[in-house]
Design a protein around this motif. Structure first.
Motif, PDB file in Angstrom:
ATOM      1  N   GLU A  23       0.810  -1.235   0.000  1.00 56.49           N
ATOM      2  CA  GLU A  23       0.000   0.000   0.000  1.00 56.49           C
ATOM      3  C   GLU A  23       0.840   1.281   0.000  1.00 56.49           C
ATOM      4  O   GLU A  23       0.314   2.394   0.014  1.00 56.49           O
ATOM      5  CB  GLU A  23      -0.970   0.004   1.192  1.00 56.49           C
ATOM      6  CG  GLU A  23      -0.328   0.001   2.573  1.00 56.49           C
ATOM      7  CD  GLU A  23       0.084  -1.387   3.060  1.00 56.49           C
ATOM      8  OE1 GLU A  23       0.326  -1.528   4.264  1.00 56.49           O
ATOM      9  OE2 GLU A  23       0.176  -2.329   2.238  1.00 56.49           O
ATOM     10  N   GLY A  24       2.144   1.151  -0.021  1.00 55.70           N
ATOM     11  CA  GLY A  24       3.039   2.315  -0.051  1.00 55.70           C
ATOM     12  C   GLY A  24       3.189   2.955   1.315  1.00 55.70           C
ATOM     13  O   GLY A  24       2.718   2.428   2.325  1.00 55.70           O
ATOM     14  N   TYR A  25       3.909   4.080   1.348  1.00 56.14           N
ATOM     15  CA  TYR A  25       4.113   4.794   2.609  1.00 56.14           C
ATOM     16  C   TYR A  25       3.174   5.988   2.689  1.00 56.14           C
ATOM     17  O   TYR A  25       2.854   6.605   1.666  1.00 56.14           O
ATOM     18  CB  TYR A  25       5.553   5.311   2.722  1.00 56.14           C
ATOM     19  CG  TYR A  25       6.602   4.234   2.689  1.00 56.14           C
ATOM     20  CD1 TYR A  25       6.667   3.261   3.687  1.00 56.14           C
ATOM     21  CD2 TYR A  25       7.561   4.195   1.676  1.00 56.14           C
ATOM     22  CE1 TYR A  25       7.645   2.282   3.661  1.00 56.14           C
ATOM     23  CE2 TYR A  25       8.536   3.212   1.649  1.00 56.14           C
ATOM     24  CZ  TYR A  25       8.575   2.256   2.635  1.00 56.14           C
ATOM     25  OH  TYR A  25       9.537   1.284   2.601  1.00 56.14           O
ATOM     26  N   GLU A  26       2.753   6.334   3.929  1.00 60.64           N
ATOM     27  CA  GLU A  26       1.933   7.532   4.117  1.00 60.64           C
ATOM     28  C   GLU A  26       2.842   8.742   4.270  1.00 60.64           C
ATOM     29  O   GLU A  26       3.997   8.614   4.663  1.00 60.64           O
ATOM     30  CB  GLU A  26       1.083   7.383   5.380  1.00 60.64           C
ATOM     31  CG  GLU A  26      -0.056   6.391   5.208  1.00 60.64           C
ATOM     32  CD  GLU A  26      -0.765   6.122   6.518  1.00 60.64           C
ATOM     33  OE1 GLU A  26      -0.736   7.015   7.390  1.00 60.64           O
ATOM     34  OE2 GLU A  26      -1.321   5.026   6.658  1.00 60.64           O
ATOM     35  N   THR A  27       2.297   9.930   4.009  1.00 59.68           N
ATOM     36  CA  THR A  27       3.083  11.156   4.117  1.00 59.68           C
ATOM     37  C   THR A  27       3.560  11.340   5.561  1.00 59.68           C
ATOM     38  O   THR A  27       2.776  11.181   6.494  1.00 59.68           O
ATOM     39  CB  THR A  27       2.227  12.366   3.690  1.00 59.68           C
ATOM     40  OG1 THR A  27       1.554  12.022   2.498  1.00 59.68           O
ATOM     41  CG2 THR A  27       3.077  13.608   3.467  1.00 59.68           C
ATOM     42  N   MET A  28       4.816  11.687   5.706  1.00 58.89           N
ATOM     43  CA  MET A  28       5.459  11.952   7.004  1.00 58.89           C
ATOM     44  C   MET A  28       5.438  10.749   7.954  1.00 58.89           C
ATOM     45  O   MET A  28       5.631  10.896   9.155  1.00 58.89           O
ATOM     46  CB  MET A  28       4.828  13.178   7.711  1.00 58.89           C
ATOM     47  CG  MET A  28       5.034  14.483   6.985  1.00 58.89           C
ATOM     48  SD  MET A  28       6.777  14.826   6.610  1.00 58.89           S
ATOM     49  CE  MET A  28       7.358  15.349   8.216  1.00 58.89           C
ATOM     50  N   GLU A  29       5.231   9.569   7.405  1.00 51.83           N
ATOM     51  CA  GLU A  29       5.214   8.366   8.241  1.00 51.83           C
ATOM     52  C   GLU A  29       6.643   7.991   8.649  1.00 51.83           C
ATOM     53  O   GLU A  29       7.575   8.090   7.852  1.00 51.83           O
ATOM     54  CB  GLU A  29       4.605   7.220   7.428  1.00 51.83           C
ATOM     55  CG  GLU A  29       4.460   5.935   8.191  1.00 51.83           C
ATOM     56  CD  GLU A  29       3.998   4.797   7.276  1.00 51.83           C
ATOM     57  OE1 GLU A  29       3.651   3.745   7.812  1.00 51.83           O
ATOM     58  OE2 GLU A  29       4.007   4.961   6.042  1.00 51.83           O
ATOM     59  N   LEU A  75       9.133   0.497  14.646  1.00 49.16           N
ATOM     60  CA  LEU A  75       8.849  -0.921  14.915  1.00 49.16           C
ATOM     61  C   LEU A  75       7.345  -1.121  15.088  1.00 49.16           C
ATOM     62  O   LEU A  75       6.767  -2.097  14.598  1.00 49.16           O
ATOM     63  CB  LEU A  75       9.602  -1.331  16.187  1.00 49.16           C
ATOM     64  CG  LEU A  75       9.413  -2.732  16.722  1.00 49.16           C
ATOM     65  CD1 LEU A  75      10.060  -3.743  15.797  1.00 49.16           C
ATOM     66  CD2 LEU A  75      10.038  -2.871  18.104  1.00 49.16           C
ATOM     67  N   GLN A  76       6.706  -0.139  15.755  1.00 50.09           N
ATOM     68  CA  GLN A  76       5.270  -0.253  16.042  1.00 50.09           C
ATOM     69  C   GLN A  76       4.427  -0.214  14.759  1.00 50.09           C
ATOM     70  O   GLN A  76       3.472  -0.963  14.606  1.00 50.09           O
ATOM     71  CB  GLN A  76       4.809   0.890  16.961  1.00 50.09           C
ATOM     72  CG  GLN A  76       5.396   0.854  18.356  1.00 50.09           C
ATOM     73  CD  GLN A  76       6.817   1.400  18.416  1.00 50.09           C
ATOM     74  OE1 GLN A  76       7.209   2.223  17.604  1.00 50.09           O
ATOM     75  NE2 GLN A  76       7.593   0.914  19.376  1.00 50.09           N
ATOM     76  N   SER A  77       4.794   0.661  13.833  1.00 53.37           N
ATOM     77  CA  SER A  77       3.956   0.823  12.637  1.00 53.37           C
ATOM     78  C   SER A  77       4.232  -0.221  11.557  1.00 53.37           C
ATOM     79  O   SER A  77       3.356  -0.533  10.768  1.00 53.37           O
ATOM     80  CB  SER A  77       4.146   2.226  12.058  1.00 53.37           C
ATOM     81  OG  SER A  77       5.502   2.437  11.767  1.00 53.37           O
ATOM     82  N   HIS A  78       5.438  -0.777  11.490  1.00 57.48           N
ATOM     83  CA  HIS A  78       5.765  -1.685  10.386  1.00 57.48           C
ATOM     84  C   HIS A  78       6.126  -3.105  10.812  1.00 57.48           C
ATOM     85  O   HIS A  78       6.352  -3.959   9.960  1.00 57.48           O
ATOM     86  CB  HIS A  78       6.912  -1.103   9.562  1.00 57.48           C
ATOM     87  CG  HIS A  78       6.516   0.085   8.750  1.00 57.48           C
ATOM     88  ND1 HIS A  78       6.485   1.359   9.269  1.00 57.48           N
ATOM     89  CD2 HIS A  78       6.109   0.204   7.472  1.00 57.48           C
ATOM     90  CE1 HIS A  78       6.090   2.210   8.342  1.00 57.48           C
ATOM     91  NE2 HIS A  78       5.848   1.526   7.245  1.00 57.48           N
ATOM     92  N   GLY A  79       6.213  -3.335  12.102  1.00 59.45           N
ATOM     93  CA  GLY A  79       6.480  -4.694  12.579  1.00 59.45           C
ATOM     94  C   GLY A  79       7.959  -5.006  12.709  1.00 59.45           C
ATOM     95  O   GLY A  79       8.821  -4.304  12.168  1.00 59.45           O
TER      96      GLY A  79
END
Lengths: 269, 172
Positions: free
Chosen positions: B96-102, B106-110
């Motif tokens: 789904e790609g990356y979100e802006t300013m993401e 570890l928490q968001s991508h595992g």
């Protein structure tokens, strides 16, 4: 002109990378072997006080061991004093070549690099100048290369870019002592004639030729490893006397005789 | 607004921790050498422009060199890592790609994504840094060994820092 501008804009990332990397590498290669100059003095000033604080904290945990070392050193000094008195040499008699010794403390040491360094908490205000030698328990440690008012940077024997003039035994041949970057307690002595019989435990002294250390101070002792033959010469492994991983207190020696020699060599009209 | 400055605050804290704490934590005669300031660099926004990334990495390394007497070695290695970050991000891009300013946390991508990215970047940084520092072929192999062990050591510190920040957020 427009096409050139478009080319630059299109490849701005790679051009910026090459430019910045070029600057970084130039900085690295100009300072890696022999760090000198304004940026070193700035670093010494910026980091010096924090290093002192960290050093004080770590010292608390090492006090017992240091006390033991001081006791041993005291005992050695007392025995030297006794011998001097027995020989009837008046202690107060100072020749014009007598060396001044400044006690100092290591507040930061790096011994895991190929270009290691030490920072001490004495500087110009304490009489420390570039070119002076540092000792630990009578063993040669390194050379002062940069100073600020209250701190100084030293390059130790365990620095791959440095070479030291050493004498094998008190009357033996002079060779080059250097460190190959591997074991921090082992240095290599080169240019020693092949016909010379060397035994493990023989002492390696400073020659006094470099003007850093006075002659006859100890670098270390010949290791039990067999010397390597290199043409007419042999390369000898030397166990360095100074314990580089646990250096705390040093003595900085101002070799006055070397200053005299410099004055003779460069007479001012 | 707070969301947008969080990565830069993280970078500042990581840099300060490296200068005032982790640079003294060298163990095993240089085989375990932490480079914790890189934690701030790998947590910069994933959609940040490559040029901005490169400049921030270079500046971070240069300031570290100035304060720790690195003599350009951290600048050079951080620049190389800055050049590698966009490529590594492209390799590991989710469907789904990356979100802006993401941020690449570890928490968001595992664990797997974070660890692969951190280790790849740490290896690139450390291999370059230790090769430069070795300075001669005879010491290169040992330098690469140190690069490898130090990368895993620093990765361990990154995981610890991530878990600590995660537990603090949960408490809030």
């Amino acid at each position: 002109m427009y096409n050139l501008w478009r080319l630059i804009v299109r490849h701005q990332l790679i051009l910026t990378f090459i430019l910045c990397q070029g600057f970084a590498l130039a900085w690295f290669f100009s300072s890696h072997g022999y760090p000198r100059g304004q940026w070193v003095r700035t670093s010494l000033e910026v980091q010096g006080s924090w290093d002192e604080y960290v050093s004080d904290m770590s010292q608390l945990t090492e006090l017992a061991h240091q006390n033991e070392q001081l006791l041993l050193e005291n005992a050695q000094l007392r025995s030297e004093l006794m011998k001097t008195k027995q020989r009837g040499i008046p202690l107060a008699a100072k020749s014009k070549f007598a060396n001044t010794v400044v006690p100092t403390e290591v507040i930061r040491s790096k011994t895991h690099l190929s270009a290691n360094f030490l920072i001490i908490n004495s500087g110009l205000e304490d009489g420390i100048k570039p070119g002076q030698g540092a000792l630990h328990g009578g063993f040669a440690v390194g050379k002062v290369v940069e100073t600020t008012a209250n701190h100084a940077l030293l390059l130790p024997l365990i620095h791959t870019g440095m070479e030291w003039s050493a004498r094998l035994g008190k009357n033996g041949p002079v060779g080059r002592l250097f460190w190959n970057g591997k074991d921090i307690q082992i240095a290599q002595l080169e240019d020693i004639p092949r016909n010379l019989v060397v035994s493990p435990g023989d002492t390696v002294y400073t020659s006094g030729f470099q003007g850093v250390f006075p002659p006859e101070l100890t670098f270390g002792f010949v290791a039990s490893t067999a010397p390597e033959q290199d043409g007419e010469f042999q390369r000898i492994q030397i166990d360095l006397g100074a314990p580089f991983q646990e250096l705390r207190y040093l003595h900085i020696v101002d070799d006055r005789s070397s200053q005299e020699i410099q004055d003779w060599m460069n007479p001012t009209p | 607004m707070i969301g947008s400055i969080t990565p830069y605050l993280t970078l500042l804290v990581a840099w300060l921790l490296q200068v005032f704490c982790f640079q003294y934590l060298v163990m095993g005669n240089g085989w375990l050498l932490p480079t914790f300031h890189l934690y701030g660099l790998i947590l910069l926004p994933l959609t940040l422009s490559p040029l901005a990334l490169l400049l921030i990495c270079g500046l971070t390394g240069a300031l570290l060199d100035l304060t720790t007497m690195g003599g350009g070695v951290f600048t050079s290695s951080a620049l190389l890592m800055g050049a590698c970050i966009p490529a590594v991000n492209r390799i590991l891009i989710p469907r789904e790609g990356y979100e802006t300013m993401e941020q690449g946390t570890l928490q968001s991508h595992g664990f797997q994504w974070f660890s692969s990215r951190a280790l790849l970047l740490l290896l690139a940084h450390n291999l370059w840094m230790f090769s430069l520092e070795a300075g001669r072929w005879g010491l290169m192999v040992e330098g690469w060994g140190k690069a490898l062990t130090s990368a895993f050591f620093t990765w361990g510190l990154f995981l610890m820092a991530s878990y600590i920040s995660q537990s603090k957020r949960r408490k809030r």
